[in-house]
Design a protein around this motif. Structure first.
Motif, mmCIF file in Angstrom:
data_model
loop_
_atom_site.group_PDB
_atom_site.id
_atom_site.type_symbol
_atom_site.label_atom_id
_atom_site.label_comp_id
_atom_site.label_asym_id
_atom_site.label_seq_id
_atom_site.Cartn_x
_atom_site.Cartn_y
_atom_site.Cartn_z
ATOM 1 N N UNK A 61 37.073 24.594 54.954
ATOM 2 C CA UNK A 61 37.461 24.914 53.585
ATOM 3 C C UNK A 61 36.882 26.293 53.279
ATOM 4 N N UNK A 62 37.655 27.090 52.570
ATOM 5 C CA UNK A 62 37.180 28.409 52.154
ATOM 6 C C UNK A 62 37.175 28.467 50.631
ATOM 7 N N UNK A 63 36.285 29.300 50.125
ATOM 8 C CA UNK A 63 36.203 29.540 48.693
ATOM 9 C C UNK A 63 36.135 31.047 48.493
ATOM 10 N N UNK A 64 36.639 31.492 47.364
ATOM 11 C CA UNK A 64 36.486 32.896 46.988
ATOM 12 C C UNK A 64 35.747 32.899 45.662
ATOM 13 N N UNK A 65 34.559 33.492 45.673
ATOM 14 C CA UNK A 65 33.727 33.509 44.473
ATOM 15 C C UNK A 65 34.219 34.496 43.436
ATOM 16 N N UNK A 69 33.974 37.515 47.044
ATOM 17 C CA UNK A 69 33.466 37.254 48.395
ATOM 18 C C UNK A 69 33.870 35.847 48.847
ATOM 19 N N UNK A 70 34.171 35.737 50.120
ATOM 20 C CA UNK A 70 34.634 34.480 50.704
ATOM 21 C C UNK A 70 33.452 33.704 51.277
ATOM 22 N N UNK A 71 33.508 32.401 51.141
ATOM 23 C CA UNK A 71 32.581 31.508 51.842
ATOM 24 C C UNK A 71 33.442 30.546 52.642
ATOM 25 N N UNK A 89 30.642 30.429 64.532
ATOM 26 C CA UNK A 89 30.913 31.875 64.608
ATOM 27 C C UNK A 89 31.778 32.300 63.429
ATOM 28 N N UNK A 90 32.841 31.556 63.176
ATOM 29 C CA UNK A 90 33.742 31.927 62.081
ATOM 30 C C UNK A 90 33.078 31.739 60.720
ATOM 31 N N UNK A 91 32.380 30.623 60.529
ATOM 32 C CA UNK A 91 31.731 30.387 59.235
ATOM 33 C C UNK A 91 30.714 31.484 58.940
#
Length: 144
Positions: A61-65, A69-71, A89-91
């Protein structure tokens, strides 16, 4: 034009500086460093997306704050260290980037780590699937 962000370029270079035997060891180290998923996702797997290309159950799951910025968060079983290493690696490489930087990562990034002769093509395609899903999720978030 695609561009590898500095965080992912550093990880790639870290792999390429090693001989092949040591690259697998580094991948195992990454597997032990997969950041924990925040509690809000841990108890709600329906908020995450299964990566079908992975034989092991991998969810991201990705989030954009608010700061743009992406988490990226990922889960992968401990008994699947190669897959878990790729997720880590990707996280670690994506978290902190801007949405535009994430969307600009070349789709073949997983093939540039110098691991294609060491791990099965299926595992490389699993990492490619993780990256594609993360990019799609970020694209959906930023389009809304």
């Amino acid at each position: 034009m695609t561009h590898v962000p500095d965080t992912l370029a550093e990880i790639r270079d870290e792999f390429l500086e090693l001989d092949e035997a040591d690259r697998l060891q580094l991948l195992l180290e990454y597997s032990r460093e997969l950041p924990d998923v925040p509690e809000r996702f841990r108890d709600h797997p329906e908020l995450t997306e299964r990566v079908a290309e992975c034989q092991s159950p991998v969810f991201i799951v990705t989030e954009v704050g608010d700061d743009g910025r992406v988490a990226m968060h990922a889960t992968a079983p401990v008994e699947a260290p190669t897959t878990r290493g790729f997720a880590s690696i990707l996280a670690q490489g994506i978290t902190g980037l801007t949405a535009a930087e994430v969307l600009d990562i070349p789709g073949d990034y997983p093939q540039t780590l110098g691991l294609t002769r060491l791990v099965s093509p299926l595992r490389i395609s699993g990492m490619t699937g993780m990256l594609a899903r993360a990019q799609r999720q970020v694209g959906v978030i930023t389009a809304s």
